[in-house]
Design a protein around this motif. Structure first.
Motif, PDB file in Angstrom:
ATOM      1  N   ASP A   3      45.048  37.805  51.701  1.00 56.65           N
ATOM      2  CA  ASP A   3      46.495  37.778  51.478  1.00 56.65           C
ATOM      3  C   ASP A   3      46.865  38.869  50.478  1.00 56.65           C
ATOM      4  OD1 ASP A   3      49.139  37.270  51.054  1.00 56.65           O
ATOM      5  OD2 ASP A   3      48.882  35.169  50.484  1.00 56.65           O
ATOM      6  N   VAL A   4      47.401  39.969  50.993  1.00 54.00           N
ATOM      7  CA  VAL A   4      47.712  41.123  50.146  1.00 54.00           C
ATOM      8  C   VAL A   4      48.884  40.840  49.208  1.00 54.00           C
ATOM      9  CG1 VAL A   4      49.341  42.239  51.713  1.00 54.00           C
ATOM     10  CG2 VAL A   4      47.853  43.652  50.255  1.00 54.00           C
ATOM     11  N   ALA A   5      49.640  39.763  49.492  1.00 52.62           N
ATOM     12  CA  ALA A   5      50.765  39.398  48.630  1.00 52.62           C
ATOM     13  C   ALA A   5      50.404  38.325  47.613  1.00 52.62           C
ATOM     14  CB  ALA A   5      51.941  38.919  49.480  1.00 52.62           C
ATOM     15  N   SER A   6      49.144  37.937  47.544  1.00 54.73           N
ATOM     16  CA  SER A   6      48.734  36.887  46.611  1.00 54.73           C
ATOM     17  C   SER A   6      48.837  37.361  45.163  1.00 54.73           C
ATOM     18  CB  SER A   6      47.290  36.471  46.899  1.00 54.73           C
ATOM     19  OG  SER A   6      46.406  37.551  46.643  1.00 54.73           O
ATOM     20  N   PRO A   7      49.017  36.437  44.215  1.00 51.06           N
ATOM     21  CA  PRO A   7      49.052  36.831  42.798  1.00 51.06           C
ATOM     22  C   PRO A   7      47.811  37.597  42.372  1.00 51.06           C
ATOM     23  CG  PRO A   7      49.842  34.586  43.048  1.00 51.06           C
ATOM     24  CD  PRO A   7      49.315  34.999  44.390  1.00 51.06           C
ATOM     25  N   CYS A   8      46.639  37.210  42.882  1.00 52.72           N
ATOM     26  CA  CYS A   8      45.400  37.905  42.516  1.00 52.72           C
ATOM     27  C   CYS A   8      45.433  39.356  42.971  1.00 52.72           C
ATOM     28  CB  CYS A   8      44.206  37.178  43.139  1.00 52.72           C
ATOM     29  SG  CYS A   8      42.602  37.884  42.698  1.00 52.72           S
ATOM     30  N   ALA A   9      45.877  39.598  44.212  1.00 53.27           N
ATOM     31  CA  ALA A   9      45.943  40.964  44.723  1.00 53.27           C
ATOM     32  C   ALA A   9      46.941  41.804  43.938  1.00 53.27           C
ATOM     33  CB  ALA A   9      46.312  40.948  46.204  1.00 53.27           C
ATOM     34  N   ARG A  10      48.083  41.216  43.609  1.00 52.77           N
ATOM     35  CA  ARG A  10      49.102  41.949  42.862  1.00 52.77           C
ATOM     36  C   ARG A  10      48.635  42.244  41.435  1.00 52.77           C
ATOM     37  NH1 ARG A  10      53.937  42.156  45.475  1.00 52.77           N
ATOM     38  NH2 ARG A  10      54.273  40.708  47.214  1.00 52.77           N
ATOM     39  N   TRP A  44      41.407  45.168  43.377  1.00 51.02           N
ATOM     40  CA  TRP A  44      41.248  43.947  44.171  1.00 51.02           C
ATOM     41  C   TRP A  44      40.022  44.077  45.064  1.00 51.02           C
ATOM     42  CZ3 TRP A  44      44.042  42.471  49.208  1.00 51.02           C
ATOM     43  CH2 TRP A  44      43.925  41.094  49.456  1.00 51.02           C
ATOM     44  N   HIS A  45      39.170  43.063  45.081  1.00 53.61           N
ATOM     45  CA  HIS A  45      37.873  43.166  45.743  1.00 53.61           C
ATOM     46  C   HIS A  45      37.968  43.229  47.262  1.00 53.61           C
ATOM     47  CE1 HIS A  45      38.786  38.880  45.277  1.00 53.61           C
ATOM     48  NE2 HIS A  45      38.097  38.681  46.394  1.00 53.61           N
ATOM     49  N   HIS A  46      39.128  42.912  47.842  1.00 52.71           N
ATOM     50  CA  HIS A  46      39.267  42.994  49.299  1.00 52.71           C
ATOM     51  C   HIS A  46      39.744  44.369  49.769  1.00 52.71           C
ATOM     52  CE1 HIS A  46      38.155  38.948  50.107  1.00 52.71           C
ATOM     53  NE2 HIS A  46      39.161  38.419  49.434  1.00 52.71           N
ATOM     54  N   TYR A  47      40.036  45.268  48.857  1.00 49.40           N
ATOM     55  CA  TYR A  47      40.360  46.639  49.261  1.00 49.40           C
ATOM     56  C   TYR A  47      39.059  47.386  49.538  1.00 49.40           C
ATOM     57  CZ  TYR A  47      45.316  46.237  48.065  1.00 49.40           C
ATOM     58  OH  TYR A  47      46.640  45.877  48.020  1.00 49.40           O
ATOM     59  N   LYS A  48      38.584  47.219  50.768  1.00 45.94           N
ATOM     60  CA  LYS A  48      37.382  47.919  51.233  1.00 45.94           C
ATOM     61  C   LYS A  48      37.792  48.675  52.490  1.00 45.94           C
ATOM     62  CE  LYS A  48      35.136  44.006  51.399  1.00 45.94           C
ATOM     63  NZ  LYS A  48      34.050  43.011  51.629  1.00 45.94           N
ATOM     64  N   HIS A  49      38.346  49.870  52.283  1.00 47.78           N
ATOM     65  CA  HIS A  49      39.119  50.512  53.335  1.00 47.78           C
ATOM     66  C   HIS A  49      38.293  50.965  54.533  1.00 47.78           C
ATOM     67  CE1 HIS A  49      42.503  50.128  50.752  1.00 47.78           C
ATOM     68  NE2 HIS A  49      42.018  50.936  49.832  1.00 47.78           N
ATOM     69  N   GLU A  50      36.979  51.131  54.361  1.00 47.40           N
ATOM     70  CA  GLU A  50      36.173  51.529  55.516  1.00 47.40           C
ATOM     71  C   GLU A  50      35.980  50.386  56.499  1.00 47.40           C
ATOM     72  OE1 GLU A  50      32.516  53.259  54.292  1.00 47.40           O
ATOM     73  OE2 GLU A  50      33.451  55.026  53.398  1.00 47.40           O
ATOM     74  N   GLU A  51      36.121  49.159  56.031  1.00 48.93           N
ATOM     75  CA  GLU A  51      35.923  48.011  56.929  1.00 48.93           C
ATOM     76  C   GLU A  51      37.146  47.108  57.054  1.00 48.93           C
ATOM     77  OE1 GLU A  51      33.366  44.827  55.209  1.00 48.93           O
ATOM     78  OE2 GLU A  51      32.727  46.412  53.845  1.00 48.93           O
ATOM     79  N   HIS A  52      37.975  47.025  56.020  1.00 53.81           N
ATOM     80  CA  HIS A  52      39.208  46.247  56.115  1.00 53.81           C
ATOM     81  C   HIS A  52      40.331  47.209  56.507  1.00 53.81           C
ATOM     82  CE1 HIS A  52      37.735  42.742  53.348  1.00 53.81           C
ATOM     83  NE2 HIS A  52      37.089  42.830  54.498  1.00 53.81           N
ATOM     84  N   LEU A  53      40.642  47.230  57.790  1.00 50.03           N
ATOM     85  CA  LEU A  53      41.553  48.226  58.338  1.00 50.03           C
ATOM     86  C   LEU A  53      43.013  47.812  58.229  1.00 50.03           C
ATOM     87  CD1 LEU A  53      39.550  49.030  61.605  1.00 50.03           C
ATOM     88  CD2 LEU A  53      39.301  50.036  59.326  1.00 50.03           C
ATOM     89  N   VAL A  54      43.262  46.507  58.150  1.00 51.46           N
ATOM     90  CA  VAL A  54      44.623  45.971  58.106  1.00 51.46           C
ATOM     91  C   VAL A  54      44.687  44.887  57.045  1.00 51.46           C
ATOM     92  CG1 VAL A  54      46.493  44.932  59.449  1.00 51.46           C
ATOM     93  CG2 VAL A  54      44.792  46.363  60.599  1.00 51.46           C
TER      94      VAL A  54
END
Length: 219
Positions: free
Chosen positions: A112-119, A125-135
């Motif tokens: 959830d890119v809008a979550s408080p943790c991401a913001r 943010w640990h889920h920003y792994k652009h080679e594998e997380h495309l969307v």
């Protein structure tokens, strides 16, 4: 844990498809509860582990787009941490919508890119792994993708979606916060529990049905 939370929101049993089934652990749990299970796994090595657990006939080793699914053939379709890896998630959801039986449920988990943790963490943010997380999704964009695929969003939540992780995983991910933090955490590794349950409320669990069916709600 997921099945315990989901039991009130999914069919009691039937035919289940897990897209990106990995080694088949989730399908194995479903099979123990009387479900007929099938999985799709593009990784050859881990698909072999799933086949060893579930049977060769239960697991397709192929990308989702290359699998021919019979229309209306599954009462339950799941995607755990999968949709963010797909270059065309709407096309994938459209394919799965066609395979979903009337009264069935499609359940997916994604970041959830809008979550408080991401913001709060921003680029760390640990889920920003652009080679594998495309969307990256938040509730609104996920609902839009589902609607374009002929699905209706019934419910979303960030509760009940945590994971049991080992301490080495905590150490590795902590480097995103500070390059010195892994050194501190490694020093405590012998005293730390082998696994810990973590839910930073930055992942979104969504339950959907065919668009022609009942209206939805969310939490």
């Amino acid at each position: 844990l997921r099945l315990a939370w989901l039991s009130a929101h999914m069919p009691k049993r039937g035919r289940a498809l897990d897209v990106g089934c990995a080694s088949g652990l989730f399908l194995d749990e479903l099979a123990r509860r009387g479900w007929k299970v099938r999985g799709i796994e593009p990784s050859r090595a881990i698909a072999q582990r799933a086949r060893a657990r579930l049977g060769n006939e239960c697991v397709w080793h192929a990308p989702l787009a290359e699998v021919e699914l019979e229309p209306c053939s599954f009462e339950l379709i799941t995607l755990w941490d999968v949709i963010e890896h797909l270059s065309d998630p709407v096309a994938a959801l459209r394919q799965l919508s066609a395979a979903l039986a009337p009264g069935g449920r499609l359940i997916l988990l994604t970041q959830d890119v809008a979550s408080p943790c991401a913001r709060l963490l921003g680029s760390r943010w640990h889920h920003y792994k652009h080679e594998e997380h495309l969307v990256h999704f938040e509730r609104g964009t996920l609902e839009l993708a589902l609607r374009r695929a002929g699905l209706r969003l019934l419910r979303t939540t960030r509760r009940g979606v945590g994971k049991w992780i080992n301490w080495s995983f905590v150490v590795e991910r902590s480097a995103r916060l500070s390059p010195r933090l892994p050194l501190v955490l490694r020093a405590w590794q012998r005293l730390a529990p082998r696994t810990i349950y973590v839910n930073p409320y930055d992942e979104l669990l969504a339950i959907a049905c065919k668009a022609s069916e009942e209206s939805g709600s969310h939490a």
